[in-house]
Design a protein around this motif. Sequence first.
Motif, short mmCIF file in Angstrom:
data_model
loop_
_atom_site.label_atom_id
_atom_site.label_comp_id
_atom_site.label_asym_id
_atom_site.label_seq_id
_atom_site.Cartn_x
_atom_site.Cartn_y
_atom_site.Cartn_z
N VAL A 111 -26.22 -17.82 15.98
CA VAL A 111 -26.36 -16.71 16.89
C VAL A 111 -25.52 -15.29 16.51
CG1 VAL A 111 -26.26 -16.03 19.38
CG2 VAL A 111 -26.71 -18.42 18.85
N THR A 112 -26.26 -14.31 16.45
CA THR A 112 -25.65 -13.21 15.95
C THR A 112 -26.00 -12.37 17.22
OG1 THR A 112 -25.36 -11.64 14.32
CG2 THR A 112 -27.56 -12.39 14.60
N ALA A 113 -25.04 -11.14 17.41
CA ALA A 113 -25.33 -10.22 18.37
C ALA A 113 -25.39 -8.85 17.57
CB ALA A 113 -24.39 -10.13 19.28
N VAL A 114 -26.38 -7.88 18.29
CA VAL A 114 -26.60 -6.59 17.60
C VAL A 114 -26.47 -5.75 18.71
CG1 VAL A 114 -28.02 -4.95 16.71
CG2 VAL A 114 -28.07 -7.25 15.95
N LEU A 115 -25.36 -5.19 18.87
CA LEU A 115 -25.10 -3.98 19.94
C LEU A 115 -25.70 -2.83 20.12
CD1 LEU A 115 -21.27 -4.77 20.23
CD2 LEU A 115 -23.15 -6.32 20.67
N GLY A 116 -26.34 -2.20 21.13
CA GLY A 116 -26.92 -0.91 21.20
C GLY A 116 -26.20 0.05 21.54
N THR A 117 -26.59 0.93 22.53
CA THR A 117 -25.83 2.17 22.86
C THR A 117 -24.54 1.90 23.63
OG1 THR A 117 -27.98 3.46 23.22
CG2 THR A 117 -26.01 4.08 24.16
N VAL A 118 -24.86 0.68 24.45
CA VAL A 118 -23.35 0.10 24.98
C VAL A 118 -23.49 -1.16 25.22
CG1 VAL A 118 -22.16 0.45 27.32
CG2 VAL A 118 -23.58 2.27 26.70
N ALA A 135 -22.67 -3.81 15.37
CA ALA A 135 -22.77 -2.74 16.20
C ALA A 135 -23.03 -1.29 15.24
CB ALA A 135 -21.60 -2.53 17.02
N ARG A 136 -23.56 -0.45 16.11
CA ARG A 136 -23.81 0.97 15.23
C ARG A 136 -22.40 1.68 15.42
NH1 ARG A 136 -28.21 1.07 12.33
NH2 ARG A 136 -29.96 0.23 13.46
N GLY A 137 -22.06 2.37 14.64
CA GLY A 137 -20.84 3.16 14.53
C GLY A 137 -20.49 3.76 15.81
N ASN A 138 -21.64 4.44 16.46
CA ASN A 138 -21.21 5.12 17.78
C ASN A 138 -21.64 4.27 19.02
OD1 ASN A 138 -20.31 7.46 16.91
ND2 ASN A 138 -22.10 7.66 15.76
N THR A 139 -21.91 2.87 18.89
CA THR A 139 -22.03 2.16 20.06
C THR A 139 -20.62 2.06 20.99
OG1 THR A 139 -23.44 0.65 18.85
CG2 THR A 139 -22.14 -0.31 20.92
N ALA A 238 -19.16 -5.96 11.76
CA ALA A 238 -19.88 -5.34 10.76
C ALA A 238 -20.66 -3.93 11.65
CB ALA A 238 -21.01 -5.93 10.00
N ILE A 239 -20.97 -3.06 10.89
CA ILE A 239 -21.53 -1.79 11.26
C ILE A 239 -22.90 -1.89 10.78
CG2 ILE A 239 -21.79 0.67 11.21
CD1 ILE A 239 -19.24 -0.17 12.88
#
Length: 316
Positions: A111-118, A135-139, A238-239
Amino acid sequence: MPLDADLMIDRRRLKRRLSFWRFAAIAVLVIGLLLAFAQDFSFAPGSSHVARVWIDGVILDDTEMQDMLDDIREDDSVKAVILRIDSPGGTSTGSEALYEKVREVAEVKPVTAVLGTVAASGGYIAALSADHIVARGNTITGSIGVLFQWTQLTELFEMLGVEMKEVKSAPLKAEPSPFSEPSPEAIAATKAMIDASYDWFLGLVQERRGFDEATARKLGDGRVFTGFQALENGLIDAIGGEDTALAWLEESRGLEPGLPVEDWETLEPSYGFVGLSGRVFGEAFGEAATEAAQKTLQAEGLTLDGLMSLWHPDRR
């Protein structure tokens, strides 16, 4: 005779109209049943794929989500799971239940997680359930902490000349209360409850991110982090985005390259069979027909009871 002929013509027209509406009703019924069965079994994949699970909005104790995660765990065609998280958090209980279900899935497939805006507070708890966090750099993430709030109405009641009377079994029953100033004992009891839940949250951070207690407490002071800061402090791995997560699954977990990523979704809560039929009817005959078929509109409210692991910027 002309009158009889006109009457026969009117009767034939009426029969044709009745036949049309009977046919339309049967068609809606059949399509609604098919759609209901199709959604009950998600998308019935059958072939190997990566399951994408969306965790967005306020996290509650969602039994449909939990049942779907059980299905994903048992489905041999699912080779890995990507959690797409865009949530400020929610109730601590709902976040706990979601975390436990995802960890059950992770026992048998990566399982991996990808974080969005928040992905903050309870949203970060959801991220901790994954084996790898991207996550994105600005998450906006982090906000490690627990909150219990109430509205104090005593001064307002005094201005209005209103006094709340009560009889209760013990001094700490229903405390703290908006209708009276909390006693030191009530504040202490509430603080003890918050501390217990916070210790549980910190324990997850320590266990899942490999921190010692001092580091976990330093990062767990309630602040939020950007994705860049979270990576620097070890809160994520990771970004990037979904491609980054898939690359990790292929390189570190031996996932077969090129597998399709398929959405797994729960039924929308406002749909029952009537709702599904109305939706189908609306798609066939237009929005006005949908409103006519469903007759009523329900206003959906959101109540957050209990402890909250929730982040929201203060608006002043």
